[in-house]
Design a protein around this motif. Structure first.
Motif, PDB file in Angstrom:
ATOM      1  N   ALA A  84       0.729  -1.295   0.016  1.00 58.98           N
ATOM      2  CA  ALA A  84       0.218   0.419   0.247  1.00 58.98           C
ATOM      3  C   ALA A  84       1.332   1.329  -0.367  1.00 58.98           C
ATOM      4  CB  ALA A  84      -0.889   0.036   1.657  1.00 58.98           C
ATOM      5  N   ALA A  85       2.226   1.118   1.185  1.00 62.40           N
ATOM      6  CA  ALA A  85       2.820   2.587   0.843  1.00 62.40           C
ATOM      7  C   ALA A  85       3.365   2.963  -0.807  1.00 62.40           C
ATOM      8  CB  ALA A  85       3.847   2.279   2.136  1.00 62.40           C
ATOM      9  N   GLU A  86       3.636   1.942  -1.490  1.00 66.94           N
ATOM     10  CA  GLU A  86       4.407   1.689  -2.151  1.00 66.94           C
ATOM     11  C   GLU A  86       3.132   2.502  -3.734  1.00 66.94           C
ATOM     12  OE1 GLU A  86       7.833   1.832  -5.218  1.00 66.94           O
ATOM     13  OE2 GLU A  86       7.346   1.716  -3.145  1.00 66.94           O
ATOM     14  N   CYS A  87       2.475   1.823  -3.395  1.00 69.44           N
ATOM     15  CA  CYS A  87       1.113   2.374  -4.281  1.00 69.44           C
ATOM     16  C   CYS A  87       1.116   4.257  -4.259  1.00 69.44           C
ATOM     17  CB  CYS A  87      -0.504   1.041  -4.236  1.00 69.44           C
ATOM     18  SG  CYS A  87      -0.020  -0.278  -4.022  1.00 69.44           S
ATOM     19  N   LEU A  88       0.498   4.113  -2.495  1.00 66.88           N
ATOM     20  CA  LEU A  88       1.017   5.558  -2.539  1.00 66.88           C
ATOM     21  C   LEU A  88       2.224   6.261  -2.694  1.00 66.88           C
ATOM     22  CD1 LEU A  88      -0.708   5.506   1.331  1.00 66.88           C
ATOM     23  CD2 LEU A  88      -1.973   6.792  -0.437  1.00 66.88           C
ATOM     24  N   ARG A  89       2.907   6.476  -2.716  1.00 67.34           N
ATOM     25  CA  ARG A  89       4.243   6.769  -3.383  1.00 67.34           C
ATOM     26  C   ARG A  89       4.104   7.214  -4.525  1.00 67.34           C
ATOM     27  NH1 ARG A  89       7.419   3.724  -1.746  1.00 67.34           N
ATOM     28  NH2 ARG A  89       7.794   4.459   0.268  1.00 67.34           N
ATOM     29  N   HIS A  90       3.293   6.217  -5.217  1.00 67.15           N
ATOM     30  CA  HIS A  90       3.782   6.352  -6.902  1.00 67.15           C
ATOM     31  C   HIS A  90       1.603   6.958  -7.632  1.00 67.15           C
ATOM     32  CE1 HIS A  90       7.322   4.996  -8.020  1.00 67.15           C
ATOM     33  NE2 HIS A  90       6.916   4.118  -7.176  1.00 67.15           N
ATOM     34  N   ALA A  91       1.453   7.010  -6.577  1.00 71.26           N
ATOM     35  CA  ALA A  91      -0.587   7.241  -6.576  1.00 71.26           C
ATOM     36  C   ALA A  91      -1.251   6.763  -7.881  1.00 71.26           C
ATOM     37  CB  ALA A  91      -0.132   8.530  -7.249  1.00 71.26           C
ATOM     38  N   MET A  92      -1.107   5.280  -7.480  1.00 69.20           N
ATOM     39  CA  MET A  92      -2.024   4.308  -7.702  1.00 69.20           C
ATOM     40  C   MET A  92      -1.913   3.193  -8.134  1.00 69.20           C
ATOM     41  SD  MET A  92       0.321   1.684  -8.661  1.00 69.20           S
ATOM     42  CE  MET A  92       2.038   1.260  -8.149  1.00 69.20           C
ATOM     43  N   VAL A  93      -3.186   2.420  -7.827  1.00 67.05           N
ATOM     44  CA  VAL A  93      -3.310   1.138  -7.230  1.00 67.05           C
ATOM     45  C   VAL A  93      -3.722  -0.198  -8.503  1.00 67.05           C
ATOM     46  CG1 VAL A  93      -5.548   2.002  -7.029  1.00 67.05           C
ATOM     47  CG2 VAL A  93      -5.421   0.141  -5.474  1.00 67.05           C
ATOM     48  N   ARG A 108      -1.193   8.979 -12.266  1.00 71.38           N
ATOM     49  CA  ARG A 108      -0.029  10.091 -13.018  1.00 71.38           C
ATOM     50  C   ARG A 108       0.748   9.207 -14.353  1.00 71.38           C
ATOM     51  NH1 ARG A 108       3.285  10.574  -8.339  1.00 71.38           N
ATOM     52  NH2 ARG A 108       2.000  12.087  -6.697  1.00 71.38           N
ATOM     53  N   PRO A 109       0.048   9.305 -15.957  1.00 72.68           N
ATOM     54  CA  PRO A 109      -0.474   8.736 -17.429  1.00 72.68           C
ATOM     55  C   PRO A 109       1.037   8.575 -17.545  1.00 72.68           C
ATOM     56  CG  PRO A 109      -1.473   9.917 -17.359  1.00 72.68           C
ATOM     57  CD  PRO A 109      -1.721  10.793 -16.294  1.00 72.68           C
ATOM     58  N   GLU A 110       1.475   9.920 -17.386  1.00 73.45           N
ATOM     59  CA  GLU A 110       2.761  10.050 -17.695  1.00 73.45           C
ATOM     60  C   GLU A 110       4.298   9.491 -17.425  1.00 73.45           C
ATOM     61  OE1 GLU A 110       2.276  13.512 -14.874  1.00 73.45           O
ATOM     62  OE2 GLU A 110       1.260  12.136 -16.475  1.00 73.45           O
ATOM     63  N   ASP A 111       3.501   8.631 -16.046  1.00 71.37           N
ATOM     64  CA  ASP A 111       4.892   7.638 -15.404  1.00 71.37           C
ATOM     65  C   ASP A 111       4.444   6.295 -15.820  1.00 71.37           C
ATOM     66  OD1 ASP A 111       5.810  10.061 -14.326  1.00 71.37           O
ATOM     67  OD2 ASP A 111       4.831   9.950 -12.247  1.00 71.37           O
ATOM     68  N   HIS A 117       7.448  -1.054 -15.287  1.00 75.55           N
ATOM     69  CA  HIS A 117       9.559  -2.092 -14.866  1.00 75.55           C
ATOM     70  C   HIS A 117       9.879  -1.995 -12.921  1.00 75.55           C
ATOM     71  CE1 HIS A 117      10.041  -1.595 -18.950  1.00 75.55           C
ATOM     72  NE2 HIS A 117       9.428  -0.820 -19.517  1.00 75.55           N
ATOM     73  N   THR A 118       9.142  -1.554 -12.808  1.00 77.40           N
ATOM     74  CA  THR A 118       9.230  -1.427 -11.131  1.00 77.40           C
ATOM     75  C   THR A 118       8.359  -2.448 -10.423  1.00 77.40           C
ATOM     76  OG1 THR A 118       7.862   0.689 -10.431  1.00 77.40           O
ATOM     77  CG2 THR A 118      10.498   1.267 -10.742  1.00 77.40           C
ATOM     78  N   MET A 128      -3.607   0.224 -17.951  1.00 75.33           N
ATOM     79  CA  MET A 128      -3.742   1.301 -17.558  1.00 75.33           C
ATOM     80  C   MET A 128      -4.903   1.949 -17.691  1.00 75.33           C
ATOM     81  SD  MET A 128      -1.834   5.369 -17.397  1.00 75.33           S
ATOM     82  CE  MET A 128      -2.226   5.204 -19.171  1.00 75.33           C
ATOM     83  N   VAL A 129      -5.191   2.269 -16.304  1.00 70.43           N
ATOM     84  CA  VAL A 129      -6.617   3.427 -16.428  1.00 70.43           C
ATOM     85  C   VAL A 129      -6.464   4.277 -15.277  1.00 70.43           C
ATOM     86  CG1 VAL A 129      -8.252   1.072 -16.884  1.00 70.43           C
ATOM     87  CG2 VAL A 129      -7.684   1.683 -14.053  1.00 70.43           C
TER      88      VAL A 129
END
Length: 620
Positions: A84-93, A108-111, A117-118, A128-129
């Motif tokens: 969950a913390a990694e998801c929050l860091r990258h604003a994704m789920v 953040r679709p540009e990222d 790759h991570t 992606m959605v």
């Protein structure tokens, strides 16, 4: 890559959809050229675009769908695979797994291309959605709230946290020590009392030597800086996002004023990420913030209930949601200087990565309330304008001040954030920064707050600080040899004086007060043990310590703003003994309720003259 190059610009899509005014779009595009922030965040921060219009434009730009995470929650098993913390860091789920493909919802679709790759290879391939960042945060909280709050309570490694203290063992040690002192005073009163006097005199000499050294280092350093100013630094190409964390608890009487004061900061709104952190059960503060009409660059972070309810726990939890590469901390009653964030960003830009923390100067906006407020202001002026800058110049450990603190996020996360169980998490973090090879610097920017100017609340607040100092010393002295290796001899001894000796001074102050009768020729238990020579030396030490305290205080309030306090400097001799009451209260609480946070009430003498209403943009 060719497809990415041919992608229609977001601004053009928004313009074609009439989702943003042409003038606002031009201003946002100009801002993006010199700031490290996305175009959408700029538009949202200024209220120039609606969230729904922005998401629709991003969906068109990236040929992706927008999902409703509230109606269709993500799969919690997939969240656990990533964290969950990694998801929050990258604003994704991770949202769904369909036909062997993991669908990632991101704000953040540009990222996304670099992000995939991570991610765990076992979840590949990825699609992606899109979803708004606030919905991603809400979905992660709904699914993994308990894990996130437990992580906030245990971010600091056990060996460096006071949560692993052995309370029964500590209680036995304390009781054994008190029993031993009582027995010693009964069996050999002269020897035990003499030992207490020796330790009190030794720590008095050590603390005053450190105070004098820090004072001289700051005075000489300032003179050197004036003679040889640093060359101007290179211009900052792109300003960074700065996240400000403000933990609030039962602050309904100050919330509106806090919003007005933060609105006076001159830093670009699109680069400010102000997070007002509220406990889940604190409905009064949340209601007050809702009445304050928060702008788009401020947001509320609600901390779930848990067994520990402290400021550092709240800061750790909110750190997961921060967007900035620089993390700042304010208190509820703070009124920072408008240019403060610019000063912080420039200093971090000028210094290398080893400078991981910047501490601002704290001052009070109600120093004329009564004599305690005047003395408190003098004490703060001595601490933040003389002693702390001097400690930094001497290369010693700098015990941080709790507010007007700014960190490089990478360094803060490497250290594990704040110790959620330490009631002086700031001082503890200052020690851990030094242990890991980072430096703290003082910056000449002022934040004003409210002086605690009632005797009993003052004692309660000071006892919390002293309790935290005692616990911090105990935690870092678990392995003295390791601490010596990490700090080096110079900083190790400085740490002992700053924490152990200063606390000993408050606890043993009555012992030193009793010795004054010797200078008056009256009988004392040590009368027969001390000849004329030791008595003269002891009297000289007492006079020197008083002189150092008064000189440092007078120098600290010599400026135009504080000059009216000069006649009150001698009153410190009446004010500082209050610290003995708080120190003994602190020692009692170390044993009985170590994690209890004795909260300070704010807004009682809140007379900041700059509190005129400031217009703030309203979220659209």
């Amino acid at each position: 890559m060719a497809r990415h190059a041919a992608r229609k610009p977001l601004g053009q899509i928004l313009h074609e959809r009439a989702a943003v005014a042409p003038g606002d779009l031009l201003k946002a595009l100009a801002l993006r050229e010199r700031q490290d922030v996305r175009l959408g965040d700029i538009l949202l921060a200024h209220g120039w675009v609606r969230d729904t219009d922005l998401m629709a434009a991003l969906a068109s730009q990236w040929d992706a769908s927008v999902v409703d995470l509230e109606a269709e929650p993500p799969d919690p098993r997939l969240i656990d695979r990533i964290g969950a913390a990694e998801c929050l860091r990258h604003a994704m789920v991770p949202w769904r797994r369909v036909g062997g493909t993991t669908i990632i919802a991101t704000a953040r679709p540009e990222d996304f291309l670099g992000l995939r790759h991570t991610l765990p290879a076992t979840l590949a391939p990825f699609a992606m959605v899109l979803a708004p960042e606030r919905e991603i945060h809400a979905a992660l909280l709904a699914q993994r709230q308990t894990g996130l709050i437990r992580a906030a309570e245990t971010r600091v490694p056990p060996a460096e946290s006071c949560r692993t203290r052995n309370e029964p063992r500590l209680a036995r040690i304390a009781l054994t020590t008190l029993a031993g002192l009582a027995l010693g005073l009964w069996v050999a009163p002269m020897a035990v009392f003499g030992l207490l006097v020796f330790w009190a005199v030794l720590t008095l000499a050590a603390t005053n030597a450190l105070k004098l050294a820090a004072f001289l280092a700051e005075v000489i350093g300032r003179a050197r800086d004036r003679r040889c100013p640093r060359p101007p630094a290179a211009a900052i190409a792109r300003l960074p996002v700065v996240s400000i964390l403000i933990a609030l608890y039962r602050e309904d009487d100050i919330a509106a004023r806090l919003v007005a004061r933060l609105a006076k900061l001159h830093y670009p709104r699109e680069l400010l990420d102000v997070m007002l952190i509220v406990e889940e059960g604190d409905a009064t503060t949340r209601a007050a913030l809702n009445r304050a009409c928060l702008p788009g660059w401020m947001r509320i972070v609600t901390v779930p209930n848990g067994p520990v309810k402290t400021k550092p726990r709240a800061l750790n939890f909110a750190l997961n949601f921060a967007r900035g590469s620089i993390i700042g901390v304010y208190d509820a009653e703070d009124a920072p200087h408008p240019d403060q964030i610019h000063t912080v960003v420039r200093r971090f830009h000028d210094r290398g990565p080893e400078v991981a923390c910047l501490q601002g100067v704290l001052d009070f906006y109600n120093p004329r309330t009564n004599w305690i407020a005047r003395c408190f202001t003098i004490e703060y002026a001595s601490w933040f304008r003389s002693l702390l800058p001097g400690l930094a110049r001497l290369g010693l450990v700098v015990p941080l001040g709790g507010t007007t603190l700014f960190f490089r996020r990478a360094a803060l996360e490497r250290l594990g954030g704040w110790d959620a169980h330490n009631v002086t998490e700031d001082a503890d973090l200052g020690v851990r920064l030094a242990r890991y090879g980072y430096r703290t610097e003082l910056i000449p920017t002022v934040t004003e707050e409210e002086a605690n100017c009632r005797i009993l609340p003052w004692v309660r607040q000071r006892s919390r600080w002293q309790k935290g100092f005692a616990m911090t010393w105990g935690v870092h002295m678990r392995d003295p040899i390791l601490l010596w290796r990490q700090l080096g001899a110079w900083r190790f001894f400085g740490f002992q004086v700053m924490f152990l000796a200063s606390l000993s001074q408050y606890l043993l102050a009555p012992v030193l007060w009793s010795v004054w009768v010797l200078t008056l020729g009256l009988w004392h238990p040590l009368s027969e043990m001390m000849g004329a020579g030791p008595l003269i030396a002891l009297s000289a030490l007492f006079l020197a310590s008083e002189a150092i305290t008064l000189v440092v205080a007078a120098w600290a309030v010599r400026g135009r703003k504080h000059r009216f306090l000069l006649p009150w400097v001698p009153v410190l001799n009446v004010y500082l003994p209050l610290g003995t009451l708080s120190a003994w209260k602190a020692m009692y609480e170390v044993i009985t309720c170590p994690f209890y946070w004795d909260k300070t009430a704010h807004g009682l003498f809140d007379t900041d003259p700059t509190d005129a209403p400031v217009p703030v943009p309203v979220r659209r």
